[in-house]
Enzyme design. Structure first.
Site, short mmCIF file in Angstrom:
data_model
loop_
_atom_site.label_atom_id
_atom_site.label_comp_id
_atom_site.label_asym_id
_atom_site.label_seq_id
_atom_site.Cartn_x
_atom_site.Cartn_y
_atom_site.Cartn_z
N ARG A 1 5.80 -11.47 -2.12
CA ARG A 1 5.58 -10.03 -1.87
C ARG A 1 6.87 -9.28 -2.15
O ARG A 1 7.87 -9.47 -1.47
CB ARG A 1 5.14 -9.82 -0.42
CG ARG A 1 4.89 -8.36 -0.10
CD ARG A 1 4.19 -8.17 1.22
NE ARG A 1 5.07 -8.34 2.36
CZ ARG A 1 4.65 -8.49 3.61
NH1 ARG A 1 3.36 -8.55 3.87
NH2 ARG A 1 5.50 -8.61 4.59
N SER B 1 -6.10 -7.78 3.26
CA SER B 1 -5.55 -7.33 4.56
C SER B 1 -6.59 -6.49 5.28
O SER B 1 -7.19 -5.59 4.67
CB SER B 1 -4.30 -6.47 4.34
OG SER B 1 -3.27 -7.24 3.79
N LYS C 1 6.39 -4.25 7.75
CA LYS C 1 5.34 -3.25 7.47
C LYS C 1 5.32 -2.25 8.62
O LYS C 1 4.35 -2.15 9.36
CB LYS C 1 3.98 -3.93 7.31
CG LYS C 1 3.80 -4.61 5.98
CD LYS C 1 2.33 -4.80 5.68
CE LYS C 1 2.14 -5.19 4.22
NZ LYS C 1 0.73 -5.27 3.84
#
Length: 199
Positions: free
Chosen positions: A32, A101, A130
């Site tokens: 990521r 997600s 996040k």
């Protein structure tokens, strides 16, 4: 055990981190990189793919589906604001893994109906990786366990202090990022998490 790799959180070379994480017991790794250009990401993804093949580990790419296809990753993980599952299937094909997600049961139901192979459930706890997403807590995790039939992975702020709560709520698969890759001894930390999950 699903470990998320972001180069801005690691303290040593990427390949070294990958070896430690996989030898420590990671069943899957996800690359990521939110701020990296596509060309840079492609170079890094090829490196990760090489190690994943060598050590026989599932390799997922976050968001960037064209790169997942180019490097022949095992699959892609998409968020709620990314490409939809059907388009992802068309691009990647039916033999690849697609994870989504989710932050509430409505999203989880849709992901399952749309043919997701697994869903991410979270962020369970507050997380710095996040910070724009409020934590969904353990109740949502329990709901998913009750209502869905596809595999689900608890994610978000999971560490040694709270992983037992996740396991207690029925989370058998966990995704961990900074609690593993930002530490000094990645191999032994990964192994400790894996032992907790196996127990």
């Amino acid at each position: 055990m699903y470990v998320i790799i972001s180069s801005n959180l690691i303290k040593k070379p990427l390949v070294e981190v990958l070896y430690d994480v996989i030898k420590g017991g990671a069943d899957a790794i996800q690359l990521r990189e939110k701020t990296m250009s596509d060309s840079e990401f492609l170079v890094v993804a090829r490196e990760v793919k090489k190690v994943a093949v060598e050590l026989k580990t599932i390799f997922m790419v976050n968001d960037r589906i064209e790169i997942a296809k180019k490097v022949d990753a095992d699959g892609v993980h998409i968020g709620q604001s990314d490409i939809d599952i059907n388009t992802a299937r068309k691009i990647l094909g039916h033999n690849k893994i697609i994870g989504v997600s989710t932050h509430n049961i409505f999203q989880a139901r849709i992901a399952q109906q749309s043919g997701a192979d697994y869903i991410g459930v979270g962020p369970v706890f507050p997380t710095t990786t996040k910070d724009y997403e409020p934590p969904v807590g353990l109740d949502y995790l329990r709901q998913v366990k009750k209502e869905t039939t596809i595999p689900f992975v608890a994610i978000g702020g999971i560490n040694f202090n709270n992983i037992h709560k996740v396991l207690h709520a029925g989370g058998k698969r966990v995704a961990i990022c900074s609690a593993i890759i930002s530490t000094e001894n990645i191999l032994s930390v990964t192994r400790s998490f894996k032992n907790l999950l196996m127990a």
